[in-house]
Motif scaffolding. Structure first.
Motif, mmCIF file in Angstrom:
data_model
loop_
_atom_site.group_PDB
_atom_site.id
_atom_site.type_symbol
_atom_site.label_atom_id
_atom_site.label_comp_id
_atom_site.label_asym_id
_atom_site.label_seq_id
_atom_site.Cartn_x
_atom_site.Cartn_y
_atom_site.Cartn_z
ATOM 1 N N ALA A 165 0.813 -1.134 0.005
ATOM 2 C CA ALA A 165 0.029 0.044 0.008
ATOM 3 C C ALA A 165 0.841 1.229 0.157
ATOM 4 O O ALA A 165 0.262 2.194 -0.471
ATOM 5 C CB ALA A 165 -0.884 0.030 1.105
ATOM 6 N N LEU A 166 1.905 1.365 0.747
ATOM 7 C CA LEU A 166 2.659 2.523 0.995
ATOM 8 C C LEU A 166 3.754 2.445 0.182
ATOM 9 O O LEU A 166 4.511 3.483 -0.062
ATOM 10 C CB LEU A 166 3.212 2.508 2.440
ATOM 11 N N ASN A 167 4.289 1.352 -0.490
ATOM 12 C CA ASN A 167 5.310 1.263 -1.436
ATOM 13 C C ASN A 167 6.771 1.847 -0.716
ATOM 14 O O ASN A 167 7.571 2.498 -1.230
ATOM 15 C CB ASN A 167 5.206 2.100 -2.859
ATOM 16 N N CYS A 168 6.936 1.514 0.611
ATOM 17 C CA CYS A 168 8.081 1.877 1.356
ATOM 18 C C CYS A 168 7.902 0.963 2.301
ATOM 19 O O CYS A 168 7.110 0.237 2.786
ATOM 20 C CB CYS A 168 8.198 3.251 1.622
ATOM 21 N N ASP A 169 9.250 0.805 3.176
ATOM 22 C CA ASP A 169 9.312 0.058 4.288
ATOM 23 C C ASP A 169 8.188 0.500 5.302
ATOM 24 O O ASP A 169 8.325 1.654 5.794
ATOM 25 C CB ASP A 169 10.785 0.177 4.786
ATOM 26 N N PRO A 170 7.390 -0.377 5.522
ATOM 27 C CA PRO A 170 6.230 -0.015 6.588
ATOM 28 C C PRO A 170 6.906 0.753 7.962
ATOM 29 O O PRO A 170 6.113 1.581 8.522
ATOM 30 C CB PRO A 170 5.424 -1.088 6.877
ATOM 31 N N ALA A 171 7.803 0.390 8.325
ATOM 32 C CA ALA A 171 8.347 1.051 9.770
ATOM 33 C C ALA A 171 8.493 2.430 9.543
ATOM 34 O O ALA A 171 8.479 3.186 10.645
ATOM 35 C CB ALA A 171 9.820 0.081 9.942
ATOM 36 N N SER A 174 4.191 6.380 6.494
ATOM 37 C CA SER A 174 3.292 7.141 7.459
ATOM 38 C C SER A 174 2.077 6.310 8.037
ATOM 39 O O SER A 174 1.388 5.589 7.480
ATOM 40 C CB SER A 174 2.395 8.174 6.513
ATOM 41 N N ALA A 175 1.877 6.140 9.368
ATOM 42 C CA ALA A 175 1.056 5.640 9.957
ATOM 43 C C ALA A 175 -0.412 6.320 9.578
ATOM 44 O O ALA A 175 -1.565 5.525 9.875
ATOM 45 C CB ALA A 175 1.150 5.491 11.476
ATOM 46 N N TRP A 176 -0.570 7.531 9.398
ATOM 47 C CA TRP A 176 -1.610 8.243 8.860
ATOM 48 C C TRP A 176 -2.287 7.540 7.685
ATOM 49 O O TRP A 176 -3.463 7.464 7.689
ATOM 50 C CB TRP A 176 -1.463 9.602 8.915
ATOM 51 N N LEU A 177 -1.320 7.331 6.766
ATOM 52 C CA LEU A 177 -2.073 6.952 5.605
ATOM 53 C C LEU A 177 -2.213 5.418 5.734
ATOM 54 O O LEU A 177 -3.146 4.886 5.333
ATOM 55 C CB LEU A 177 -0.747 6.943 4.564
ATOM 56 N N ARG A 278 9.843 5.265 -4.941
ATOM 57 C CA ARG A 278 10.351 4.159 -4.676
ATOM 58 C C ARG A 278 9.769 3.187 -6.104
ATOM 59 O O ARG A 278 8.971 3.417 -6.665
ATOM 60 C CB ARG A 278 9.529 3.427 -3.422
ATOM 61 N N SER A 279 10.818 2.246 -6.548
ATOM 62 C CA SER A 279 10.332 1.531 -7.677
ATOM 63 C C SER A 279 9.620 0.333 -7.222
ATOM 64 O O SER A 279 9.302 0.035 -6.098
ATOM 65 C CB SER A 279 11.662 0.988 -8.245
ATOM 66 N N ILE A 280 8.782 -0.137 -8.333
ATOM 67 C CA ILE A 280 8.114 -1.407 -8.183
ATOM 68 C C ILE A 280 8.653 -2.564 -9.399
ATOM 69 O O ILE A 280 8.647 -2.057 -10.475
ATOM 70 C CB ILE A 280 6.638 -1.277 -8.290
ATOM 71 N N ALA A 365 5.836 6.806 0.677
ATOM 72 C CA ALA A 365 4.697 7.320 1.577
ATOM 73 C C ALA A 365 5.193 7.099 3.093
ATOM 74 O O ALA A 365 4.633 6.749 3.867
ATOM 75 C CB ALA A 365 3.537 6.541 1.422
ATOM 76 N N THR A 366 6.055 8.203 3.288
ATOM 77 C CA THR A 366 6.527 8.775 4.618
ATOM 78 C C THR A 366 5.890 9.781 5.169
ATOM 79 O O THR A 366 5.345 10.521 4.251
ATOM 80 C CB THR A 366 8.102 8.720 4.614
#
Length: 417
Positions: A165-171, A174-177, A278-280, A365-366
């Protein structure tokens, strides 16, 4: 009084959604697209290496994606989505071979978390209840601030879901997103979480019907039409400079700019946009999947993250894939195929394959990058922005892209009234 013309620059999903919304209200619309095709990052094309038509990326919709499903219903593409009759998600641990089905119940009261055969193995109901912290996250919080990354719920469900969903390391995401995604899907129950894919391709479902809808209602779509610059005068956008012509804008004309963020920044003075991407990576293998293989399988402890079973191929998606940008393609294809054949239960040599790398697939999505997303309205009264990189309240998703286009169209309509 004439209503004027709305020029939509960009024929990705945001631009198409804006144009569909506008022509449905009998507005005069011209869509300008740099490429010779529509769809942007959500398009289908013929791949000679496979001899198949594929999507440039695998995309999953959920039954809770209301804007996307309404858009598909309007243009006539809804019947081209397929998925299980209820909310079910198959998972496989590539390291241990363990498999399980996640099966949320339909209603918003999540009684399924108390049923061991519906939740992730070795997880507990109280861990799921802790996901509620995401619903109350502030815009500066990361997922790492809110969730325990060491428990099995995170490792076996939330990390793969939020990574996609965020396309970045979830850690660091963004917790808001993340909370917005949970709020619109899982928190509404299984009826909002049924997975849906365009089995015949994104183009036939999302793009081709939208183009037909626009043109059938008097809109015009101009391909291979390169916008070079804008002209601004006295708080208005007054001209569009293309490679072959300049279009002067009248008092009732306006513009929806629905291009990638890095392009928009070159056209609009002082526009703040996300700067990190970030790439996919998507890998496609020409082989018929086993009949018993689920349409979508989440895979953990592997390079493969999501395995899609189409009638003529198996396709893999890997999010936040910058680490593979410079990797040699054939060894990577062999590595992924080893995982895929194990998950799919196939005993086959590497079939014809293709790897597609979208290097700037989405913004990261940070919290810091989310804060850079601009609103749809601008300081120029007849210029509006569309794109999954604008302030949609969601990460960069199909749902967010379509929602952004509709928001821009609504503002453009109000400006012409």
């Amino acid at each position: 009084m004439t209503r004027g013309t709305t020029h939509v620059v960009g024929a990705g999903l945001a631009g198409l959604a804006a144009a569909v919304k506008l022509v449905a209200q009998n507005r005069h619309v011209i869509v300008h697209e740099l490429a010779r095709h529509a769809g942007g990052r959500c398009r289908s094309y013929f791949e000679p290496a496979l001899g198949l038509t594929i999507d440039n990326g695998n995309h999953l919709l959920l039954s809770g994606n209301r804007s996307a499903l309404d858009f598909l219903g309007q243009i006539g593409g809804l019947q081209l989505l397929t998925g299980p009759p209820r909310s079910e998600f198959a998972f496989c641990d590539a390291a241990s071979g363990e498999r399980w089905l996640l099966k949320p119940n339909n209603g918003p009261l999540p009684w399924w978390i108390f049923s061991a055969n519906r939740r992730v193995p070795r997880t507990h109901a109280r861990q799921y209840l802790q996901l509620g912290t995401l619903l109350f996250a502030s815009e500066g919080d990361t997922v790492g601030d809110k969730l325990d990354s060491q428990n099995d719920l995170y490792k076996r469900l939330m990390r793969p879901v939020l990574l996609a969903a965020l396309n970045c390391d979830p850690a660091e995401g963004s917790a808001w997103l993340a909370g917005a995604v949970i709020r619109e899907t899982l928190a509404r129950g299984g009826q909002a979480c049924r997975p849906l894919i365009a089995a015949k391709g994104l183009g036939p479902a999302l793009v081709d019907p939208a183009l037909a809808y626009i043109e059938q209602r008097g809109g015009t779509v101009r391909f291979d039409n390169a916008l070079r610059a804008f002209e601004f005068t006295d708080g208005r956008l007054t001209a569009l400079k293309f490679a072959d012509e300049t279009i002067e804008l009248g008092e009732q004309d306006n513009v929806v700019l629905a291009v990638p963020a890095w392009v928009a920044r070159t056209l609009v003075p002082d526009l703040a946009v996300p700067t990190e991407y970030r790439s996919i990576l998507n890998a496609h293998f020409k082989i018929a999947p086993p009949v018993s293989l689920p349409k979508i399988t989440g895979v953990i402890n592997a390079t493969t993250e999501w395995l899609f079973a189409f009638h003529d191929r198996l396709s893999v998606t890997v999010s936040s894939a910058d680490r593979f940008n410079e990797t040699e393609r054939e060894p990577l294809a062999r590595q992924i195929w080893t995982e895929v054949s194990k998950v799919a239960g196939l005993n086959a040599e590497l079939p014809p394959w293709q790897i597609v790398k979208e290097r700037r697939a989405t913004f990261a999505a940070t919290p810091s990058q989310n804060a850079l997303r601009p609103k749809a309205g601008t300081r120029w009264k007849n210029l509006f922005l569309g794109g999954d990189w604008t302030q949609t309240g969601l990460p960069a998703t199909i749902e967010g892209a379509i929602r952004s286009g509709e928001t821009a169209a609504k503002l453009a309509t109000a400006a012409q009234s």
